[in-house]
Scaffold this motif. Structure first.
Motif, PDB file in Angstrom:
ATOM      1  N   ALA A   1      56.824  31.180  88.354  1.00 40.93           N
ATOM      2  CA  ALA A   1      57.851  31.145  87.304  1.00 40.93           C
ATOM      3  C   ALA A   1      57.355  31.803  86.026  1.00 40.93           C
ATOM      4  N   ALA A   2      56.061  31.693  85.765  1.00 39.01           N
ATOM      5  CA  ALA A   2      55.519  32.216  84.512  1.00 39.01           C
ATOM      6  C   ALA A   2      54.989  33.647  84.665  1.00 39.01           C
ATOM      7  N   LEU A   3      55.180  34.237  85.864  1.00 34.91           N
ATOM      8  CA  LEU A   3      54.559  35.538  86.150  1.00 34.91           C
ATOM      9  C   LEU A   3      55.339  36.683  85.502  1.00 34.91           C
TER      10      LEU A   3
ATOM     11  N   VAL B   1      65.909  34.646  93.091  1.00 35.10           N
ATOM     12  CA  VAL B   1      65.697  34.571  94.541  1.00 35.10           C
ATOM     13  C   VAL B   1      64.305  35.106  94.884  1.00 35.10           C
ATOM     14  N   ILE B   2      63.954  36.232  94.252  1.00 32.93           N
ATOM     15  CA  ILE B   2      62.634  36.834  94.531  1.00 32.93           C
ATOM     16  C   ILE B   2      61.524  35.860  94.147  1.00 32.93           C
ATOM     17  N   ARG B   3      61.662  35.247  92.970  1.00 32.63           N
ATOM     18  CA  ARG B   3      60.629  34.300  92.525  1.00 32.63           C
ATOM     19  C   ARG B   3      60.571  33.078  93.457  1.00 32.63           C
ATOM     20  N   ALA B   4      61.753  32.637  93.923  1.00 33.26           N
ATOM     21  CA  ALA B   4      61.767  31.485  94.833  1.00 33.26           C
ATOM     22  C   ALA B   4      61.069  31.836  96.153  1.00 33.26           C
ATOM     23  N   VAL B   5      61.331  33.048  96.645  1.00 32.75           N
ATOM     24  CA  VAL B   5      60.689  33.496  97.895  1.00 32.75           C
ATOM     25  C   VAL B   5      59.173  33.587  97.700  1.00 32.75           C
ATOM     26  N   LEU B   6      58.762  34.171  96.569  1.00 32.83           N
ATOM     27  CA  LEU B   6      57.322  34.298  96.300  1.00 32.83           C
ATOM     28  C   LEU B   6      56.668  32.929  96.163  1.00 32.83           C
ATOM     29  N   ALA B   7      57.383  31.997  95.515  1.00 35.61           N
ATOM     30  CA  ALA B   7      56.811  30.662  95.328  1.00 35.61           C
ATOM     31  C   ALA B   7      56.619  29.973  96.670  1.00 35.61           C
ATOM     32  N   GLU B   8      57.587  30.180  97.576  1.00 34.94           N
ATOM     33  CA  GLU B   8      57.506  29.485  98.863  1.00 34.94           C
ATOM     34  C   GLU B   8      56.563  30.169  99.851  1.00 34.94           C
ATOM     35  N   HIS B   9      56.534  31.516  99.826  1.00 38.86           N
ATOM     36  CA  HIS B   9      55.810  32.243 100.887  1.00 38.86           C
ATOM     37  C   HIS B   9      54.649  33.108 100.412  1.00 38.86           C
ATOM     38  N   GLY B  10      54.538  33.326  99.088  1.00 38.96           N
ATOM     39  CA  GLY B  10      53.535  34.264  98.583  1.00 38.96           C
ATOM     40  C   GLY B  10      52.121  33.719  98.528  1.00 38.96           C
TER      41      GLY B  10
END
Lengths: 83, 389
Positions: A21-23, A5-14
């Motif tokens: 995904a590779a971070l 969820v955190i990665r999805a949020v970062l991908a969309e809003h960061g």
């Protein structure tokens, strides 16, 4: 699960300059382009996803400096709600 | 000019002497010719006031931000351009004091104190549009060295500075927001002037545009990220010290309004001049500004004294400092306008002892130097998540 969820949020809003995904969980998000403006959008999306509010003392740069740091904050808040 | 004993008097007393005897008498000429207030800055240097904020163990005066804010306001009462130069210098010193914790940078601060060096700032950049938290230029490193080229649309008193703190991306591969602060020492830096500074107010800051090129030891790239330096030190120090400049120039306007009303009262003792009521209103607004600035300085001073990162890293602190800037920059225009209403044609005339032209022109810069719209937009974004504890 939480990490996804955190990665999805970062991908969309960061608005990061790299593939989220590779971070590495400990990578400094500010060094890969997280701005204070984008970090507020990340906070809003996290509050919506996990249905909590960040308390005032957590609203600081350090809380959002890495995926691991966000994870620790989210875990603390979701556990507090279960208790 | 009376001789100033700049060694025995307190910091505030020295500032008062410099403001009254040097900065004030030269303010009109500085403004008219848009020239750097050389004699005032020299007096500040001789008086040790450029080093006020540097810790005693590094050869400085060991003052806190409150005392420096008082000095800025005192200078602003005499000459707002002098006060602004002094404020901007102290902002750079503050960044070095709080974030220059390496032997090389500590040695540099020692040199700043011993030689009375004047520091300037290059945070804005051509093509970035005023967002100081983004850079296009980048630090290029070779073993032990750095190179930086920056197109700066303004570097206030750049031509007179001994060192310039410039923002840049950490590396050529870094995103625009990942910035560092680079100390560009004069002997290692070249400035080519690109534009002039011919503005309504703050004309003595000589904020011309330059192409800055610097090559030096990479130990002069500050270790902390600019994001931290900005939020913890540069932003609060800037807003407090700028607001102190405006407080000083607002006080100068009140001085003139008071002079006008009291002169009228002396002509007809027993009857209160009509403008006296407006003076009472003006003084109430001035008190708002003074209390606003002084409480912000005290709040930051307390956190500074104990190096309390918890306080300065909190979102509420950033919002409060941003709000200070917006409020103070509006109040100063209000105050000078009210003083103009009181002084009437004497205030409107150029060359009259009660002339308010320069103060009014200076006051209008406050809302524009880092535009209030940008600051309100930042606070609007932060307030989407911020809540009171």
């Amino acid at each position: 699960m939480t990490d996804d969820v955190i990665r999805a949020v970062l991908a969309e809003h960061g608005r990061l300059a790299v593939d989220v995904a590779a971070l590495d969980p400990d990578a400094d998000l500010y060094q890969v382009g997280l701005t204070s403006h984008a970090s507020v959008n990340v906070m809003l999306a996290l509050e919506d996803s996990f249905d909590f509010e960040f308390p005032e003392q957590m609203l600081r740069k350090r809380t959002f400096e890495s995926i691991a740091a966000i994870r620790a904050a989210v875990d603390g808040l979701t556990r507090a709600e279960v208790d | 000019m009376t001789a100033i004993d700049l060694t025995s008097a307190s910091v505030v007393e020295r500032a008062q002497r410099i403001s009254e005897d040097v900065a004030g008498p030269n303010a009109e000429a500085v403004d008219r010719h848009a020239r750097f207030p050389v004699e005032s800055v020299e007096a500040l240097r001789v008086g040790g006031l450029l080093a006020s904020l540097i810790p005693v163990d590094l050869g400085g005066g060991g003052a806190g931000i409150r005392e420096v804010a008082d000095v800025v306001a005192i200078l602003g009462r005499g000459c707002a351009s002098t006060a602004m130069v002094y404020a901007m210098h102290q902002i750079q010193v503050a960044c070095l004091v709080r974030h220059g914790r390496t032997p090389v940078l500590a040695a540099y601060l020692r040199e700043v104190a011993a030689d009375g060096l004047l520091l300037a700032s290059a945070t804005t950049e051509v093509g970035i549009g005023g967002d100081v938290r983004s850079s296009s230029c980048a630090v290029e490193r070779s073993p032990g060295r750095f190179h930086l080229t920056k197109e700066a649309p303004v570097i206030s008193y750049g031509a007179f500075a001994d060192g310039i703190l410039a923002t840049a991306r950490r590396t050529p591969a870094s995103p625009a927001s990942d910035q560092v602060l680079v100390v560009c020492r004069r002997a290692h830096t070249r400035l080519e002037q690109r534009s002039d500074w011919d503005t309504l107010g703050f004309r003595g800051t000589c904020s011309n545009g330059f192409t800055l090129t610097s090559d030096d030891d990479d130990a002069y790239v500050m270790p902390d990220s600019y994001a931290d330096i900005s939020s913890q030190t540069m932003l609060p120090t800037s807003h407090i010290l700028w607001a102190s400049v405006w407080l000083g120039l607002a006080t100068a306007a009140v001085d003139k309004a008071r002079g006008f009303v009291q002169a009228a009262a002396r002509k007809s003792p027993g009857s209160t001049p009509p403008a006296a009521l407006h003076l009472a209103e003006l003084v109430a607004v001035h008190q708002q500004l003074a209390d606003l600035v002084q409480s912000a300085a005290r709040r930051y001073d307390e956190a500074w004294g104990v190096d309390d990162r918890e306080v300065v890293e909190a979102m509420g602190f950033v919002i409060a400092m941003n709000a200070l800037k917006v409020s103070a920059s509006q109040l100063v225009v209000d105050i000078v306008s009210r003083a103009m209403q009181i002084c009437g044609m004497a205030g409107y005339s150029n060359g009259s002892p009660l002339s308010l032209g320069r103060l009014l022109r200076d006051a209008y810069g406050a809302a524009l130097m880092v535009n209030n719209d940008r600051i309100n937009a930042n606070n609007a974004q932060l307030l989407l998540v911020h809540r009171e504890r």
